[in-house]
Design a protein around this motif. Structure first.
Motif, PDB file in Angstrom:
ATOM      1  N   ALA A  24       1.767  -2.814   4.350  1.00  0.00           N
ATOM      2  CA  ALA A  24       2.508  -3.385   3.591  1.00  0.00           C
ATOM      3  C   ALA A  24       3.558  -3.495   2.927  1.00  0.00           C
ATOM      4  O   ALA A  24       4.022  -2.245   2.603  1.00  0.00           O
ATOM      5  CB  ALA A  24       0.715  -4.126   2.036  1.00  0.00           C
ATOM      6  N   VAL A  67      -6.261  -3.703   0.871  1.00  0.00           N
ATOM      7  CA  VAL A  67      -6.484  -5.406   1.609  1.00  0.00           C
ATOM      8  C   VAL A  67      -7.145  -6.054   2.301  1.00  0.00           C
ATOM      9  O   VAL A  67      -8.004  -5.367   2.731  1.00  0.00           O
ATOM     10  CB  VAL A  67      -5.329  -5.376   2.820  1.00  0.00           C
ATOM     11  CG1 VAL A  67      -4.909  -6.408   3.523  1.00  0.00           C
ATOM     12  CG2 VAL A  67      -3.725  -4.195   2.718  1.00  0.00           C
ATOM     13  N   LEU A  82      -4.984  -9.049  -2.321  1.00  0.00           N
ATOM     14  CA  LEU A  82      -4.589  -7.525  -2.614  1.00  0.00           C
ATOM     15  C   LEU A  82      -4.378  -6.734  -3.787  1.00  0.00           C
ATOM     16  O   LEU A  82      -4.980  -6.772  -4.797  1.00  0.00           O
ATOM     17  CB  LEU A  82      -3.041  -6.947  -2.030  1.00  0.00           C
ATOM     18  CG  LEU A  82      -2.381  -7.668  -1.450  1.00  0.00           C
ATOM     19  CD1 LEU A  82      -1.053  -7.800  -1.164  1.00  0.00           C
ATOM     20  CD2 LEU A  82      -2.773  -7.167   0.143  1.00  0.00           C
ATOM     21  N   CYS A 109       5.372 -11.024   0.176  1.00  0.00           N
ATOM     22  CA  CYS A 109       4.107  -9.721   0.480  1.00  0.00           C
ATOM     23  C   CYS A 109       4.297 -10.380   2.375  1.00  0.00           C
ATOM     24  O   CYS A 109       3.946 -11.327   2.769  1.00  0.00           O
ATOM     25  CB  CYS A 109       2.420 -10.470   0.573  1.00  0.00           C
ATOM     26  SG  CYS A 109       1.581  -9.292   1.093  1.00  0.00           S
TER      27      CYS A 109
END
Length: 195
Positions: A24, A67, A82, A109
């Motif tokens: 991420a 996540v 998230l 993101c």
């Protein structure tokens, strides 16, 4: 970089025992976050992705950063959530960043996936991108025993599909001599306006 698993990763996905991992990237202004739920940190090179190459994704406990599921629907994906640790004294710097809307609102993101060999934890095949969106709304929740930041992320399609509630019909309030709104309304009503 492909947005689907390559042949090696597809074979690993089809195996009875598999170990997918997530990477991420949250583009927080000045202090981007790069984390993974893999058992060790990864540094990438030669992927062709500027958000991966040359950067290290730190291994974190999935109880600290998680996540939510990515669910597709018409017009994009549903809102992704998230969850980040927001403990007082431990995550003060992150909490300060989140406190300033310009540090996260509308910023990227991105999520990638890769497959690991379940026995020796080496990567199988290439990493692939599976989600890109914009950070939209953080919510802080918790109690004395713990606190988390739930960051909502909207897909690009959902972000651009929102109504802007803007109109050019009020242009005259910015430029008193502009008669374009009156002319456009007259044309739409089948009349012509001459000055």
């Amino acid at each position: 970089m492909d947005s689907r698993p390559d042949i090696s990763a597809q074979a690993a996905l089809a195996a009875s025992v598999r170990r997918p991992v997530t990477f991420a990237f949250l583009d927080l202004k000045g202090e981007p976050i790069r984390v993974t739920n893999a058992p060790y940190s990864f540094t990438f090179a030669d992927t062709g992705d500027e958000d991966l190459d040359g950067f290290t994704f730190d291994a974190v406990d999935p109880r600290v950063v998680s996540v939510g599921p990515v669910k597709a629907r018409e017009g994009g994906t549903e809102t992704l959530t998230l969850q980040l640790s927001g403990l007082a004294g431990v995550d003060d710097e992150l909490m300060t960043q989140i406190g300033n809307r310009s540090n996260w609102a509308g910023r990227d993101c991105r999520l990638w996936r890769a497959m690991l060999d379940p026995h020796d934890m080496t990567r199988i095949g290439a990493i692939w991108s599976f989600y890109t969106g914009y950070m939209s709304v953080p919510k802080i929740s918790g109690d004395r025993t713990g606190q988390v930041i739930n960051m909502s992320v909207e897909s690009y399609l959902a972000f651009f599909g929102q109504a802007s509630n803007r109109t050019y019909l009020d242009q005259q309030s910015y430029d008193p001599g502009d008669q374009s709104a009156a002319l456009a309304i007259a044309i739409a009503n089948g009349a012509s306006k001459r000055s």
